[in-house]
Write an enzyme that holds these catalytic residues in place. Structure first.
Site, short mmCIF file in Angstrom:
data_model
loop_
_atom_site.label_atom_id
_atom_site.label_comp_id
_atom_site.label_asym_id
_atom_site.label_seq_id
_atom_site.Cartn_x
_atom_site.Cartn_y
_atom_site.Cartn_z
N CYS A 81 0.84 -1.19 0.00
CA CYS A 81 0.00 0.00 0.00
C CYS A 81 0.88 1.24 0.00
O CYS A 81 1.80 1.36 0.80
CB CYS A 81 -0.92 0.02 1.23
SG CYS A 81 -2.27 -1.15 1.12
N SER A 82 0.58 2.16 -0.89
CA SER A 82 1.43 3.33 -1.07
C SER A 82 1.35 4.25 0.14
O SER A 82 0.36 4.33 0.83
CB SER A 82 1.02 4.09 -2.32
OG SER A 82 -0.31 4.54 -2.22
N GLN A 84 3.94 7.80 1.97
CA GLN A 84 5.10 8.65 1.75
C GLN A 84 6.35 8.06 2.38
O GLN A 84 7.42 8.64 2.30
CB GLN A 84 4.84 10.05 2.32
CG GLN A 84 3.79 10.82 1.52
CD GLN A 84 3.66 12.25 1.99
OE1 GLN A 84 4.13 12.62 3.06
NE2 GLN A 84 3.01 13.07 1.18
N ASP A 200 -4.12 7.78 8.32
CA ASP A 200 -4.36 7.20 7.00
C ASP A 200 -5.36 6.05 7.05
O ASP A 200 -5.10 4.96 6.52
CB ASP A 200 -3.05 6.70 6.38
CG ASP A 200 -1.98 7.78 6.32
OD1 ASP A 200 -2.35 8.96 6.42
OD2 ASP A 200 -0.80 7.44 6.18
#
EC number: 2.7.11.1
Length: 507
Positions: A81-82, A84, A200
């Protein structure tokens, strides 16, 4: 299953002990006996065989976790999962003399967490949590440059897969409501335990256990932050107050839950900027997942839509509290006695399957991934034929040469995914009868699966078993064929037998 009221567990103090390779030879994780109960729920559903056996929170050595993940092999990656920050999660298996335990290991970079003491402090706080709605954290490692978290392993993938990238069936309405409730319960438990900022919140953070029940990942609490100033939040999921001031507050979690509800309603991820606009237009019919058409109560959907709009209010003080959200969603629960795995359309994994490390072929069969299964069979070549190949009439050299050529033509077609041609060539090879090959039966079975002929695929897989009675691949192929024939229980049984055989071969 389902619950009408929630009774949340209070955090227990857990002993923090470093686990080394030497410890594993004689250590077995002790179950933490805790009184977590949902008065109107089936206590076995959602808890799983291993909830009462969640080990105490521990510090692991880097060598143990490297061994568990095969030196963080790329084939062990289960989540990308993307974010930063680097966000790779690996499947691993910790073995001792008496125990095997599947784990998930998240690897952080040292630059994200330069201070090992702060990393350890954050990890211990999260590791004190134990709840049926959480993917519980069971350990960490901050040895040298390593920054690792260790959690329970969830075998049935993420909400992202089941909601956005489903293959067999869309997630039904009742299951979406259950997901919303369980996630809200997890957030409320953690709020009451002093962890109020979940970062998130999105579909990648919700994972499904062996019962198919949704759980909220513990990794969402692990952020390098102080006083709400988070240095690595994914802006795709952040509330307006964070964009204005760079600060997260408890009400920010409610905003994120609002976007999460919209994902459940629509069956696709809607960025917060678009979500607010959709809410303001009050366009529920456009928002709803078209695959649910006619299969949900419109009044209930309207209530969820209204709840999402309140969660997405621009003023944090106007957003509802998580406890109020739970009260609303609880009244909408349906199919309380239907297990989660049934609603997801998957088979329930038993303790045996959870204890054993899974192979690539197991994963391919369990997930009905025919493309991956094809690659595995191709890579196997004919290694298993050495003990079963019968070269009758060896003096007939020319016939043997001809039949080998026929098999090679079938192999070429199989490799190039020309499955009907491969079936023809493999059939010629079998009918000549000079050589008996379980691999040919297995490959023809695979071809029949691709050609949507599960009956023929099952027959060939059974024939491969007759030739080679304890060959796990033959059992795996039978499991896939049985699943294609909607014989779910038989498929699960066959998958379990294949796993046992494979484990015996590896021991």
């Amino acid at each position: 299953m389902g619950c009408c009221q929630s009774s949340f567990l209070k955090p227990s103090s857990l002993h923090d002990k470093k686990i080394t390779s030497d410890d594993l030879s004689g250590r077995r994780g002790k179950g933490a006996k805790r009184g977590n109960r949902h008065r109107h729920a089936n206590i076995n559903e959602g808890r799983g065989w291993h909830f009462s056996d969640v080990p105490d929170f521990s510090e692991f050595s880097a060598s143990v976790l490297r061994d568990a993940t095969n030196n963080f092999n790329k084939n062990a990656v289960v989540s990308v999962c993307s974010d930063q920050e680097p966000n790779l999660v690996y499947q691993g298996c910790i073995r001792s003399d008496k125990d095997k335990r599947l784990i998930a290991v998240k690897k952080f970079s040292k630059t994200t967490w330069p201070d090992p003491k702060q990393f350890a402090t954050e990890a211990r706080a999260i590791g004190s949590l134990r709840h049926v709605r959480l993917v519980n954290l069971i350990g960490y490692c901050c040895e040298g440059d390593e920054r690792l978290l260790v959690s329970e392993y969830m075998p049935n993938e993420s909400l992202t897969k089941h909601l956005f990238h489903w293959e067999k069936q869309t997630m039904e309405w009742a299951m979406r409501l259950r997901v919303a409730l369980y996630v809200a319960e997890a957030l409320e438990y953690c709020r009451q335990s002093g962890l109020k900022l979940y970062h998130d919140l999105n579909t990648c953070r919700v994972l499904f256990d062996e019962n198919g029940s949704p759980r909220l990942s513990c990794f969402g609490w692990m952020k390098n932050s102080k006083d709400g100033k988070n240095f690595s939040t994914n802006l795709a999921y952040t509330p307006p107050e964070y964009l204005r001031s760079g600060t997260l507050i408890p009400e920010s979690v409610v905003f994120s839950f609002g976007t999460f509800l919209l994902d459940l309603l629509s069956g696709k991820h809607i960025p917060p900027s678009h979500a607010v606009g959709t809410i303001q237009k009050q366009n529920l019919n456009v928002l709803m997942d078209s695959h649910l058409e006619g299969n949900y109560p419109e009044e209930d959907a309207a209530m969820v839509f209204d709840l999402a709009s309140k969660c997405l209010h621009n003023n944090p003080n106007e957003r509802p509290e998580i406890g109020d959200i739970i009260s609303v969603i609880t009244t909408l629960q349906q199919k309380l006695d239907v297990p989660s795995y049934t609603m997801l359309g998957i088979s329930k994994l038993e303790k045996l399957e959870m204890e054993h490390p899974k192979s690539l072929i197991y994963d391919a069969c369990h997930q009905m991934d025919l493309a991956a299964l094809h690659q595995i069979l191709e890579a196997m070549e004919y290694k298993e034929d050495e003990v079963t190949c019968e070269l009758s009439f060896q003096q007939w050299a020319q016939q043997i040469k001809d039949v080998c050529n026929t098999r090679q033509q079938g192999d070429s077609a199989f490799r190039n995914k020309h499955f009907e041609s491969a079936i023809d060539k493999y059939t010629q090879f079998i009918e000549i009868g000079i050589m008996i090959s379980p691999t040919v039966y297995a490959r023809r079975s695979m071809c029949y699966l691709f050609c949507d002929q599960p009956d023929a695929a099952l027959r060939d897989a059974m024939q491969a078993q007759c030739v080679y009675s304890d060959w796990p691949t033959a059992f795996y192929l039978q499991a896939v064929a049985l699943s294609k024939l909607n014989m779910v229980e038989d498929s699960a049984t066959m998958l379990k037998e294949a796993l046992i055989l494979e484990d015996k071969r590896g021991s």
